[in-house]
Design a protein around this motif. Structure first.
Motif, PDB file in Angstrom:
ATOM      1  N   ALA A 134       0.839  -1.203   0.000  1.00  0.00           N
ATOM      2  CA  ALA A 134       0.000   0.000   0.000  1.00  0.00           C
ATOM      3  C   ALA A 134       0.871   1.249   0.000  1.00  0.00           C
ATOM      4  O   ALA A 134       0.565   2.239  -0.659  1.00  0.00           O
ATOM      5  N   ALA A 135       1.986   1.192   0.731  1.00  0.00           N
ATOM      6  CA  ALA A 135       2.874   2.354   0.803  1.00  0.00           C
ATOM      7  C   ALA A 135       4.324   1.899   0.896  1.00  0.00           C
ATOM      8  O   ALA A 135       4.628   0.904   1.551  1.00  0.00           O
ATOM      9  N   THR A 136       5.181   2.620   0.188  1.00  0.00           N
ATOM     10  CA  THR A 136       6.618   2.381   0.277  1.00  0.00           C
ATOM     11  C   THR A 136       7.287   3.716   0.588  1.00  0.00           C
ATOM     12  O   THR A 136       7.071   4.696  -0.121  1.00  0.00           O
ATOM     13  N   VAL A 137       8.044   3.724   1.670  1.00  0.00           N
ATOM     14  CA  VAL A 137       8.650   4.968   2.126  1.00  0.00           C
ATOM     15  C   VAL A 137      10.163   4.804   2.180  1.00  0.00           C
ATOM     16  O   VAL A 137      10.667   3.877   2.816  1.00  0.00           O
ATOM     17  N   THR A 138      10.874   5.680   1.485  1.00  0.00           N
ATOM     18  CA  THR A 138      12.336   5.687   1.561  1.00  0.00           C
ATOM     19  C   THR A 138      12.749   6.899   2.374  1.00  0.00           C
ATOM     20  O   THR A 138      12.272   8.021   2.124  1.00  0.00           O
ATOM     21  N   MET A 139      13.589   6.673   3.368  1.00  0.00           N
ATOM     22  CA  MET A 139      13.987   7.762   4.269  1.00  0.00           C
ATOM     23  C   MET A 139      15.409   7.526   4.763  1.00  0.00           C
ATOM     24  O   MET A 139      15.954   6.430   4.590  1.00  0.00           O
ATOM     25  N   GLU A 143      17.688   8.590  10.497  1.00  0.00           N
ATOM     26  CA  GLU A 143      16.442   9.184  11.008  1.00  0.00           C
ATOM     27  C   GLU A 143      15.498   8.093  11.522  1.00  0.00           C
ATOM     28  O   GLU A 143      14.909   8.220  12.604  1.00  0.00           O
ATOM     29  N   PHE A 144      15.397   7.016  10.778  1.00  0.00           N
ATOM     30  CA  PHE A 144      14.550   5.898  11.211  1.00  0.00           C
ATOM     31  C   PHE A 144      15.063   5.322  12.535  1.00  0.00           C
ATOM     32  O   PHE A 144      14.297   5.042  13.456  1.00  0.00           O
ATOM     33  N   GLN A 145      16.372   5.189  12.626  1.00  0.00           N
ATOM     34  CA  GLN A 145      16.981   4.662  13.852  1.00  0.00           C
ATOM     35  C   GLN A 145      16.676   5.564  15.052  1.00  0.00           C
ATOM     36  O   GLN A 145      16.315   5.093  16.128  1.00  0.00           O
ATOM     37  N   ARG A 146      16.795   6.860  14.812  1.00  0.00           N
ATOM     38  CA  ARG A 146      16.558   7.807  15.894  1.00  0.00           C
ATOM     39  C   ARG A 146      15.100   7.757  16.366  1.00  0.00           C
ATOM     40  O   ARG A 146      14.817   7.754  17.571  1.00  0.00           O
ATOM     41  N   ILE A 147      14.191   7.718  15.417  1.00  0.00           N
ATOM     42  CA  ILE A 147      12.762   7.687  15.758  1.00  0.00           C
ATOM     43  C   ILE A 147      12.438   6.428  16.577  1.00  0.00           C
ATOM     44  O   ILE A 147      11.776   6.491  17.610  1.00  0.00           O
ATOM     45  N   CYS A 148      12.952   5.287  16.118  1.00  0.00           N
ATOM     46  CA  CYS A 148      12.662   4.036  16.835  1.00  0.00           C
ATOM     47  C   CYS A 148      13.217   4.072  18.250  1.00  0.00           C
ATOM     48  O   CYS A 148      12.559   3.655  19.213  1.00  0.00           O
ATOM     49  N   ARG A 149      14.434   4.591  18.381  1.00  0.00           N
ATOM     50  CA  ARG A 149      15.070   4.659  19.703  1.00  0.00           C
ATOM     51  C   ARG A 149      14.303   5.609  20.627  1.00  0.00           C
ATOM     52  O   ARG A 149      14.026   5.287  21.773  1.00  0.00           O
ATOM     53  N   ASP A 150      13.948   6.770  20.090  1.00  0.00           N
ATOM     54  CA  ASP A 150      13.255   7.775  20.907  1.00  0.00           C
ATOM     55  C   ASP A 150      11.888   7.267  21.371  1.00  0.00           C
ATOM     56  O   ASP A 150      11.508   7.433  22.534  1.00  0.00           O
ATOM     57  N   SER A 222      23.655   1.222   4.904  1.00  0.00           N
ATOM     58  CA  SER A 222      23.102   2.104   3.877  1.00  0.00           C
ATOM     59  C   SER A 222      22.650   3.425   4.490  1.00  0.00           C
ATOM     60  O   SER A 222      22.149   3.450   5.617  1.00  0.00           O
ATOM     61  N   ASN A 223      22.795   4.515   3.741  1.00  0.00           N
ATOM     62  CA  ASN A 223      22.329   5.819   4.225  1.00  0.00           C
ATOM     63  C   ASN A 223      20.815   5.930   4.221  1.00  0.00           C
ATOM     64  O   ASN A 223      20.258   6.796   4.880  1.00  0.00           O
ATOM     65  N   THR A 224      20.176   5.064   3.421  1.00  0.00           N
ATOM     66  CA  THR A 224      18.720   5.129   3.353  1.00  0.00           C
ATOM     67  C   THR A 224      18.120   3.765   3.703  1.00  0.00           C
ATOM     68  O   THR A 224      18.780   2.732   3.605  1.00  0.00           O
ATOM     69  N   VAL A 225      16.867   3.812   4.119  1.00  0.00           N
ATOM     70  CA  VAL A 225      16.141   2.582   4.410  1.00  0.00           C
ATOM     71  C   VAL A 225      14.783   2.671   3.718  1.00  0.00           C
ATOM     72  O   VAL A 225      14.243   3.769   3.556  1.00  0.00           O
ATOM     73  N   LYS A 226      14.279   1.526   3.264  1.00  0.00           N
ATOM     74  CA  LYS A 226      12.978   1.514   2.597  1.00  0.00           C
ATOM     75  C   LYS A 226      11.996   0.698   3.416  1.00  0.00           C
ATOM     76  O   LYS A 226      12.252  -0.470   3.721  1.00  0.00           O
ATOM     77  N   LEU A 227      10.893   1.334   3.801  1.00  0.00           N
ATOM     78  CA  LEU A 227       9.831   0.667   4.562  1.00  0.00           C
ATOM     79  C   LEU A 227       8.676   0.379   3.613  1.00  0.00           C
ATOM     80  O   LEU A 227       8.199   1.293   2.930  1.00  0.00           O
ATOM     81  N   SER A 228       8.225  -0.863   3.560  1.00  0.00           N
ATOM     82  CA  SER A 228       7.080  -1.207   2.725  1.00  0.00           C
ATOM     83  C   SER A 228       5.967  -1.729   3.619  1.00  0.00           C
ATOM     84  O   SER A 228       6.175  -2.667   4.394  1.00  0.00           O
ATOM     85  N   LEU A 229       4.788  -1.107   3.493  1.00  0.00           N
ATOM     86  CA  LEU A 229       3.676  -1.417   4.401  1.00  0.00           C
ATOM     87  C   LEU A 229       2.401  -1.765   3.649  1.00  0.00           C
ATOM     88  O   LEU A 229       2.065  -1.106   2.657  1.00  0.00           O
ATOM     89  N   SER A 230       1.716  -2.767   4.150  1.00  0.00           N
ATOM     90  CA  SER A 230       0.356  -3.077   3.709  1.00  0.00           C
ATOM     91  C   SER A 230      -0.393  -3.632   4.907  1.00  0.00           C
ATOM     92  O   SER A 230       0.229  -4.256   5.775  1.00  0.00           O
ATOM     93  N   ALA A 231      -1.706  -3.432   4.904  1.00  0.00           N
ATOM     94  CA  ALA A 231      -2.508  -3.970   5.995  1.00  0.00           C
ATOM     95  C   ALA A 231      -2.376  -5.487   6.026  1.00  0.00           C
ATOM     96  O   ALA A 231      -2.389  -6.149   4.981  1.00  0.00           O
ATOM     97  N   GLU A 232      -2.224  -6.022   7.220  1.00  0.00           N
ATOM     98  CA  GLU A 232      -2.256  -7.468   7.457  1.00  0.00           C
ATOM     99  C   GLU A 232      -1.185  -8.269   6.745  1.00  0.00           C
ATOM    100  O   GLU A 232      -1.342  -9.463   6.503  1.00  0.00           O
ATOM    101  N   VAL A 233      -0.081  -7.624   6.382  1.00  0.00           N
ATOM    102  CA  VAL A 233       1.095  -8.383   5.931  1.00  0.00           C
ATOM    103  C   VAL A 233       2.311  -7.844   6.691  1.00  0.00           C
ATOM    104  O   VAL A 233       2.273  -6.734   7.219  1.00  0.00           O
ATOM    105  N   PRO A 234       3.376  -8.655   6.744  1.00  0.00           N
ATOM    106  CA  PRO A 234       4.554  -8.180   7.481  1.00  0.00           C
ATOM    107  C   PRO A 234       5.144  -6.915   6.872  1.00  0.00           C
ATOM    108  O   PRO A 234       5.114  -6.715   5.662  1.00  0.00           O
ATOM    109  N   LEU A 235       5.645  -6.079   7.755  1.00  0.00           N
ATOM    110  CA  LEU A 235       6.392  -4.892   7.345  1.00  0.00           C
ATOM    111  C   LEU A 235       7.717  -5.349   6.727  1.00  0.00           C
ATOM    112  O   LEU A 235       8.363  -6.262   7.258  1.00  0.00           O
ATOM    113  N   LEU A 236       8.097  -4.736   5.610  1.00  0.00           N
ATOM    114  CA  LEU A 236       9.406  -5.020   5.003  1.00  0.00           C
ATOM    115  C   LEU A 236      10.303  -3.811   5.191  1.00  0.00           C
ATOM    116  O   LEU A 236       9.932  -2.687   4.853  1.00  0.00           O
TER     117      LEU A 236
END
Lengths: 256, 14
Positions: A134-139, A143-150, A222-236
């Motif tokens: 449903a959504a793919t986010v590259t960031m 930043e992702f590490q910081r958000i998760c830690r915080d 890697s400097n970037t990470v890609k999050l792929s999300l859909s309802a009711e399936v595992p996050l990639l």
């Protein structure tokens, strides 16, 4: 037999650092497409898939499929003896008892040689279907590490909502609540700092932060990470390397 | 909150 040489030992060091807290023992499957690994954590909540393609190595030689059953803590001990920019050669026979690692420093003609005992690991391989998310986010991975830690300081789980305007990470805990939103932004001068959202439909899911914090140990890959999300399936969560990737899959929390 | 899903219920054994 296997003979595979990495220009930089750092590549394998980072891969092992990225997964060793999730998985203790796993097979490194060597074949004509390179070296691959797939393993679940003990609780079967997360799965890691790694591929170092043949391009990552020079030379790369693997005559027949070889599974190297390795204890990652042992491998990490040996890899500590390698400098980041050492040449690293992996060698194994066709039915090996040991994996041979040679670290060569070009500067001072130092050659270090280690053998690691291998183990028989009976590992289940899971088929991972191609998914249109449903959504793919590259960031930025930092930043992702910081958000998760915080957010992990407040709560054990995070809700991730992806929409056209941005991606929102929020949590609720005993001491209060927190939320971080990254707006979609395309940084032309520094593309690695961009947040790019490809959206088919808005999606919101909840995940255990313990695992996400763990996956963030791959940030140095890697400097970037890609999050792929859909309802009711595992996050990639994917960290791309120059010639390969480390991917983590995390089962969503259900019944929220 | 919420119950943790199991990854094996999403991916099939090969």
């Amino acid at each position: 037999m296997l003979e595979a040489r990495l220009e930089q030992a750092a590549v394998l060091k980072k891969v092992v650092d990225a997964i060793k807290d999730l998985v203790q023992d796993c097979n490194f499957d060597c074949n004509d497409s390179g070296i691959q690994l797939q393993a679940m954590d003990n609780s079967h909540v997360a799965l890691v898939a790694m591929h170092l393609k043949t391009d990552a190595f020079s030379p790369y030689r693997c005559d027949r499929n070889i599974a190297l059953g390795i204890n990652l803590a042992s491998l990490q001990k040996v890899l500590r003896a390698a400098q980041n920019d050492d040449l690293l050669t992996l060698k194994a026979e066709d039915a090996p008892d040991v994996l041979n690692l040679v670290f060569e420093s070009a500067e001072n003609d130092r050659i270090a040689e280690y053998d690691i005992k291998l183990m028989d690991i009976d590992q289940e391989h899971l088929g991972i279907p191609d998914t249109e998310y449903a959504a793919t986010v590259t960031m930025p991975s930092s930043e992702f590490q910081r958000i998760c830690r915080d957010l992990n300081a407040l709560s054990e789980s995070v809700s991730i909502e992806a929409a056209k305007e941005g991606i929102k990470f929020s949590c609720q805990g005993d001491i209060g609540s927190g939320a971080v939103t990254l707006r979609q932004n395309n940084n032309v001068e520094k593309p690695d700092l961009s947040t790019i959202i490809e959206l088919n439909e808005p999606v919101g899911l909840t995940f255990s932060l313990k695992y996400l914090v763990n996956f963030c140990k791959a940030s140095s890959l890697s400097n970037t990470v890609k999050l792929s999300l859909s309802a009711e399936v595992p996050l990639l969560i994917e960290y791309k390397m120059e010639s390969g990737y480390v991917r983590f899959y995390l089962a969503p929390k259900i019944g929220d | 909150g919420g119950q943790q899903g199991n990854i094996m219920s999403f991916f099939q054994k090969k």
